[in-house]
Design a protein around this motif. Sequence first.
Motif, PDB file in Angstrom:
ATOM      1  N   LEU A 106       8.397 -11.998   0.804  1.00  0.00           N
ATOM      2  CA  LEU A 106       8.265 -11.237   1.894  1.00  0.00           C
ATOM      3  C   LEU A 106       7.624 -10.004   1.215  1.00  0.00           C
ATOM      4  N   TYR A 107       8.276  -9.779  -0.283  1.00  0.00           N
ATOM      5  CA  TYR A 107       7.930  -8.400  -1.112  1.00  0.00           C
ATOM      6  C   TYR A 107       7.648  -9.562  -1.920  1.00  0.00           C
ATOM      7  N   GLU A 108       7.065 -10.791  -2.174  1.00  0.00           N
ATOM      8  CA  GLU A 108       6.297 -11.331  -3.487  1.00  0.00           C
ATOM      9  C   GLU A 108       4.609 -10.935  -2.640  1.00  0.00           C
ATOM     10  N   GLU A 109       4.924 -12.108  -1.849  1.00  0.00           N
ATOM     11  CA  GLU A 109       3.431 -12.303  -0.618  1.00  0.00           C
ATOM     12  C   GLU A 109       3.327 -11.519   0.637  1.00  0.00           C
ATOM     13  N   LYS A 110       4.631 -10.258   1.146  1.00  0.00           N
ATOM     14  CA  LYS A 110       3.917  -9.485   2.455  1.00  0.00           C
ATOM     15  C   LYS A 110       4.723  -7.787   1.863  1.00  0.00           C
ATOM     16  N   PRO A 111       4.057  -7.462   1.117  1.00  0.00           N
ATOM     17  CA  PRO A 111       5.033  -6.614   0.956  1.00  0.00           C
ATOM     18  C   PRO A 111       4.918  -5.257   2.070  1.00  0.00           C
ATOM     19  N   HIS A 112       3.857  -5.526   2.311  1.00  0.00           N
ATOM     20  CA  HIS A 112       3.508  -4.486   3.959  1.00  0.00           C
ATOM     21  C   HIS A 112       4.729  -4.327   4.815  1.00  0.00           C
ATOM     22  N   LEU A 113       5.539  -6.006   4.252  1.00  0.00           N
ATOM     23  CA  LEU A 113       6.417  -6.373   6.068  1.00  0.00           C
ATOM     24  C   LEU A 113       7.554  -6.091   4.910  1.00  0.00           C
ATOM     25  N   PHE A 114       7.866  -5.813   3.864  1.00  0.00           N
ATOM     26  CA  PHE A 114       9.528  -6.175   3.482  1.00  0.00           C
ATOM     27  C   PHE A 114      10.068  -4.624   3.216  1.00  0.00           C
ATOM     28  N   LYS A 115      11.054  -5.475   3.717  1.00  0.00           N
ATOM     29  CA  LYS A 115      12.473  -3.570   3.869  1.00  0.00           C
ATOM     30  C   LYS A 115      13.313  -4.384   3.432  1.00  0.00           C
ATOM     31  N   GLY A 116      14.868  -4.219   2.625  1.00  0.00           N
ATOM     32  CA  GLY A 116      15.444  -4.311   1.938  1.00  0.00           C
ATOM     33  C   GLY A 116      16.882  -3.026   2.111  1.00  0.00           C
ATOM     34  N   ILE A 153       2.594   3.199  -9.440  1.00  0.00           N
ATOM     35  CA  ILE A 153       1.257   2.852  -9.485  1.00  0.00           C
ATOM     36  C   ILE A 153       0.179   1.941  -8.985  1.00  0.00           C
ATOM     37  N   LYS A 154       0.614   0.576  -8.101  1.00  0.00           N
ATOM     38  CA  LYS A 154       0.133  -0.202  -7.418  1.00  0.00           C
ATOM     39  C   LYS A 154       0.243   0.515  -6.554  1.00  0.00           C
ATOM     40  N   VAL A 155       0.857   1.468  -5.768  1.00  0.00           N
ATOM     41  CA  VAL A 155       1.193   1.708  -4.894  1.00  0.00           C
ATOM     42  C   VAL A 155      -0.125   2.874  -4.517  1.00  0.00           C
ATOM     43  N   LEU A 156      -0.502   3.670  -5.391  1.00  0.00           N
ATOM     44  CA  LEU A 156      -1.128   4.215  -5.800  1.00  0.00           C
ATOM     45  C   LEU A 156      -2.386   3.189  -5.634  1.00  0.00           C
ATOM     46  N   GLN A 157      -3.025   2.556  -6.511  1.00  0.00           N
ATOM     47  CA  GLN A 157      -4.266   2.284  -6.400  1.00  0.00           C
ATOM     48  C   GLN A 157      -4.278   1.422  -4.545  1.00  0.00           C
ATOM     49  N   THR A 158      -3.456   1.226  -4.055  1.00  0.00           N
ATOM     50  CA  THR A 158      -4.201   1.485  -2.439  1.00  0.00           C
ATOM     51  C   THR A 158      -4.440   2.132  -2.445  1.00  0.00           C
ATOM     52  N   ILE A 159      -3.836   2.793  -2.143  1.00  0.00           N
ATOM     53  CA  ILE A 159      -4.135   4.533  -1.889  1.00  0.00           C
ATOM     54  C   ILE A 159      -5.935   4.862  -1.996  1.00  0.00           C
ATOM     55  N   LEU A 160      -6.048   4.696  -3.511  1.00  0.00           N
ATOM     56  CA  LEU A 160      -7.153   5.003  -3.818  1.00  0.00           C
ATOM     57  C   LEU A 160      -8.602   4.098  -3.768  1.00  0.00           C
ATOM     58  N   LYS A 161      -7.582   2.901  -3.165  1.00  0.00           N
ATOM     59  CA  LYS A 161      -8.684   1.819  -2.693  1.00  0.00           C
ATOM     60  C   LYS A 161      -9.038   1.877  -1.085  1.00  0.00           C
ATOM     61  N   GLY A 162      -8.469   2.527  -0.083  1.00  0.00           N
ATOM     62  CA  GLY A 162      -8.718   2.877   0.490  1.00  0.00           C
ATOM     63  C   GLY A 162      -7.475   1.033   1.097  1.00  0.00           C
ATOM     64  N   SER A 164      -4.576  -2.277   2.785  1.00  0.00           N
ATOM     65  CA  SER A 164      -3.781  -1.864   2.948  1.00  0.00           C
ATOM     66  C   SER A 164      -2.850  -2.690   2.046  1.00  0.00           C
ATOM     67  N   LEU A 165      -1.078  -1.884   2.320  1.00  0.00           N
ATOM     68  CA  LEU A 165      -0.287  -2.487   1.351  1.00  0.00           C
ATOM     69  C   LEU A 165       0.038  -3.439   0.830  1.00  0.00           C
ATOM     70  N   GLU A 166      -1.163  -4.297   2.027  1.00  0.00           N
ATOM     71  CA  GLU A 166      -0.441  -6.487   1.765  1.00  0.00           C
ATOM     72  C   GLU A 166      -1.069  -6.483   0.463  1.00  0.00           C
ATOM     73  N   PHE A 167      -2.173  -5.889   0.247  1.00  0.00           N
ATOM     74  CA  PHE A 167      -2.810  -5.958  -1.069  1.00  0.00           C
ATOM     75  C   PHE A 167      -1.887  -5.313  -2.375  1.00  0.00           C
ATOM     76  N   VAL A 168      -0.312  -4.831  -2.737  1.00  0.00           N
ATOM     77  CA  VAL A 168      -0.898  -4.004  -3.413  1.00  0.00           C
ATOM     78  C   VAL A 168       0.064  -5.115  -4.660  1.00  0.00           C
ATOM     79  N   TRP A 169      -0.003  -6.206  -4.688  1.00  0.00           N
ATOM     80  CA  TRP A 169       0.099  -6.998  -5.950  1.00  0.00           C
ATOM     81  C   TRP A 169      -1.136  -7.441  -6.695  1.00  0.00           C
TER      82      TRP A 169
END
Length: 206
Positions: A106-116, A153-162, A164-169
Motif C-alpha cells: 500500500l505504501y509503495e503502490e497505493k499511498p492514498h490508502l496507506f495507514k500504519g 516534498i512529494k506531497v507538496l508536488q501533488t498539491i501544486l499539480k492538483g 490525488s495522493l495516489e500519484f505521490v510517488w
Amino acid sequence: MLKLFVTRHGETEWNVEKRLQGRLNSNLTANGVRDAKLLGESLKNTDFDMVYASPSKRAVETAKLIMGNRAMPLKTDERLMEIHLGEWEGRTTEEIKQTEPDLHHLYEEKPHLFKGTGESFVDVKQRVDSILQDLEKAHQNGNVLVVTHGVVIKVLQTILKGRSLEFVWDPPIIEGTSLTIITIKDGNRTLLLEGDLAHKEEKHLF
C-alpha cells in the motif's frame, strides 16, 4: 511575488542503509554535507528573507550548511517534519517487506490508502497545506528557503499539480539536496523546477 526554494535534507547514514527515518534521525554523510554546501554555493547570489526548516537534526544541519556564513533568520516548523512512520522507523525497507508485505505494498503502490502506526499521507497533506497557506500570508514577496523531507516534498508536488495522493510517488525522484522552486503571486502557484540536481552535477566547478 513570493519565490519558495524547497530542498530535501542531505544524504544520511540511514538513507544509505535504506533504513526509514521518519521522526527519528541519523547523521548526514560526507556526501550529504558536501551536497548541502554545493547547493549553498549555487544559491549564494539569492537573497533570502527567511529560512524555514523541519526541526529534525538532519534538516536543520542541512539548512545551516546551505546558509554558510550568511546571516539569515532560521525558523523551525513541525509541519515540515517527515511523515511519521511509527513502528517502521529505524527498520530497513527489506525488513518491512518481509514482515508486513501487504502494508508495504500500500505504501509503495497505493499511498492514498496507506495507514500504519504513524501518519497517513492524508495527514501529511493537511499539514503541508497549512504551512503553505501560512507562508503565503507571511511572505507576499521575496525569496524563502524551505528545508524539509522527501515525502513532504512529494506531497507538496501533488498539491501544486492538483493531483490525488495516489500519484505521490510519480517522478521526479526527490534526492538529497535536490531543489524545487515555486512562485506564488496573487494566489496563483506555479511549479518552476522539480528535484533539480544541477548544483551536484557542477560540483567540479567549485
